[in-house]
Write a protein that holds these residues in place. Sequence first.
Motif, PDB file in Angstrom:
ATOM      1  N   ILE A 228       8.654  76.419  -8.482  1.00 21.03           N
ATOM      2  CA  ILE A 228       8.243  77.814  -8.574  1.00 21.03           C
ATOM      3  C   ILE A 228       7.218  77.973  -9.692  1.00 21.03           C
ATOM      4  O   ILE A 228       7.453  77.572 -10.826  1.00 21.03           O
ATOM      5  CB  ILE A 228       9.461  78.735  -8.864  1.00 21.03           C
ATOM      6  N   LEU A 229       6.080  78.552  -9.347  1.00 18.66           N
ATOM      7  CA  LEU A 229       5.063  78.919 -10.335  1.00 18.66           C
ATOM      8  C   LEU A 229       5.306  80.380 -10.700  1.00 18.66           C
ATOM      9  O   LEU A 229       5.240  81.267  -9.837  1.00 18.66           O
ATOM     10  CB  LEU A 229       3.656  78.736  -9.763  1.00 18.66           C
TER      11      LEU A 229
ATOM     12  N   TYR B 149       8.093  71.363  -3.394  1.00 24.15           N
ATOM     13  CA  TYR B 149       9.532  71.119  -3.299  1.00 24.15           C
ATOM     14  C   TYR B 149       9.863  69.699  -3.731  1.00 24.15           C
ATOM     15  O   TYR B 149       9.008  68.819  -3.791  1.00 24.15           O
ATOM     16  CB  TYR B 149      10.038  71.367  -1.879  1.00 24.15           C
ATOM     17  N   ILE B 150      11.143  69.497  -4.027  1.00 20.16           N
ATOM     18  CA  ILE B 150      11.694  68.194  -4.399  1.00 20.16           C
ATOM     19  C   ILE B 150      12.959  67.989  -3.568  1.00 20.16           C
ATOM     20  O   ILE B 150      13.768  68.907  -3.437  1.00 20.16           O
ATOM     21  CB  ILE B 150      12.049  68.144  -5.901  1.00 20.16           C
ATOM     22  N   LEU B 151      13.103  66.784  -3.012  1.00 23.24           N
ATOM     23  CA  LEU B 151      14.320  66.418  -2.282  1.00 23.24           C
ATOM     24  C   LEU B 151      14.950  65.213  -2.971  1.00 23.24           C
ATOM     25  O   LEU B 151      14.240  64.265  -3.332  1.00 23.24           O
ATOM     26  CB  LEU B 151      13.997  66.063  -0.826  1.00 23.24           C
ATOM     27  N   PHE B 152      16.269  65.237  -3.156  1.00 19.88           N
ATOM     28  CA  PHE B 152      16.935  64.143  -3.852  1.00 19.88           C
ATOM     29  C   PHE B 152      18.378  63.993  -3.387  1.00 19.88           C
ATOM     30  O   PHE B 152      18.943  64.887  -2.759  1.00 19.88           O
ATOM     31  CB  PHE B 152      16.889  64.349  -5.367  1.00 19.88           C
TER      32      PHE B 152
ATOM     33  N   PHE C 171      23.104  58.005 -10.581  1.00 16.34           N
ATOM     34  CA  PHE C 171      21.648  58.075 -10.484  1.00 16.34           C
ATOM     35  C   PHE C 171      21.191  59.043  -9.408  1.00 16.34           C
ATOM     36  O   PHE C 171      21.910  59.332  -8.455  1.00 16.34           O
ATOM     37  CB  PHE C 171      21.028  56.693 -10.274  1.00 16.34           C
ATOM     38  N   LEU C 172      20.006  59.555  -9.634  1.00 22.46           N
ATOM     39  CA  LEU C 172      19.367  60.467  -8.700  1.00 22.46           C
ATOM     40  C   LEU C 172      18.273  59.696  -7.983  1.00 22.46           C
ATOM     41  O   LEU C 172      17.405  59.105  -8.629  1.00 22.46           O
ATOM     42  CB  LEU C 172      18.771  61.658  -9.447  1.00 22.46           C
ATOM     43  N   MET C 173      18.352  59.666  -6.659  1.00 24.31           N
ATOM     44  CA  MET C 173      17.309  59.045  -5.860  1.00 24.31           C
ATOM     45  C   MET C 173      16.334  60.156  -5.473  1.00 24.31           C
ATOM     46  O   MET C 173      16.689  61.058  -4.718  1.00 24.31           O
ATOM     47  CB  MET C 173      17.886  58.371  -4.623  1.00 24.31           C
ATOM     48  N   LEU C 174      15.148  60.095  -6.037  1.00 23.77           N
ATOM     49  CA  LEU C 174      14.112  61.102  -5.765  1.00 23.77           C
ATOM     50  C   LEU C 174      13.397  60.697  -4.484  1.00 23.77           C
ATOM     51  O   LEU C 174      12.642  59.740  -4.461  1.00 23.77           O
ATOM     52  CB  LEU C 174      13.136  61.181  -6.934  1.00 23.77           C
ATOM     53  N   ASN C 175      13.679  61.414  -3.414  1.00 18.17           N
ATOM     54  CA  ASN C 175      13.103  61.071  -2.115  1.00 18.17           C
ATOM     55  C   ASN C 175      11.705  61.648  -1.929  1.00 18.17           C
ATOM     56  O   ASN C 175      10.840  60.992  -1.364  1.00 18.17           O
ATOM     57  CB  ASN C 175      14.016  61.546  -0.980  1.00 18.17           C
ATOM     58  N   THR C 176      11.509  62.865  -2.377  1.00 18.41           N
ATOM     59  CA  THR C 176      10.215  63.523  -2.182  1.00 18.41           C
ATOM     60  C   THR C 176       9.947  64.500  -3.305  1.00 18.41           C
ATOM     61  O   THR C 176      10.827  65.266  -3.688  1.00 18.41           O
ATOM     62  CB  THR C 176      10.200  64.323  -0.852  1.00 18.41           C
ATOM     63  N   ILE C 177       8.726  64.471  -3.805  1.00 19.76           N
ATOM     64  CA  ILE C 177       8.204  65.572  -4.610  1.00 19.76           C
ATOM     65  C   ILE C 177       6.848  65.886  -4.009  1.00 19.76           C
ATOM     66  O   ILE C 177       6.012  65.002  -3.848  1.00 19.76           O
ATOM     67  CB  ILE C 177       8.113  65.265  -6.118  1.00 19.76           C
TER      68      ILE C 177
END
Length: 190
Positions: free
Chosen positions: A34-35, A46-49, A95-101
């Motif tokens: 969010i800006l 967006y971010i998906l994790f 741990f957090l697996m960052l799938n998409t940013i």
Amino acid sequence: MKVTMEHEWSNISLDSSMTVEEEFFVVNGQSSIILNKEEDQESIGYILFVIYNSSLLNKKELLNVADAFSGDELWLMSTFAKLFKEELEEELPKFLMLNTISVNPDFRGKGYGKTAIEELIKLCRILEIDLIILHPAPIEDVDFTEENNLKRKVDIEKLVSFYQKSNFVSYSLIDEEPIMVLEVSSTDFI
């Protein structure tokens, strides 16, 4: 992070939601980037994790769960498990697996992606997550033909450089694309 431009202020925040997947012992998460500008808010990406806890799942179970989500997640988990075998067996990290940013094209190159990563790291600290892992590879318009292999390598190098600015470290197996890992406690900008 607050950014000032000609008498206008703005900052980036994450609007996150998480769902517990009891069957798999993981947490699926998503965040809107969010800006915030003066009196206005706009979603600019967006971010998906997925959050894994290796004290609840052994290595084989981690791989099975990742496989249930996607082939990409299985590849990342498999590579991570090979490179961090001892840590998974001895330290049992969460741990957090960052799938998409993804930041919308009109907002790229303005520091918003880096700020979103910093906000995600703050969230990880609150949730007591030890590591963030990711595959620094393009997600849009991916063409896996041989002709585009060089372009993909260049894109990956750019993404590695982007994540290194937030203290991620690159690791790779021989003849494989890299993965990147951030030890959450190692970040000093927060």
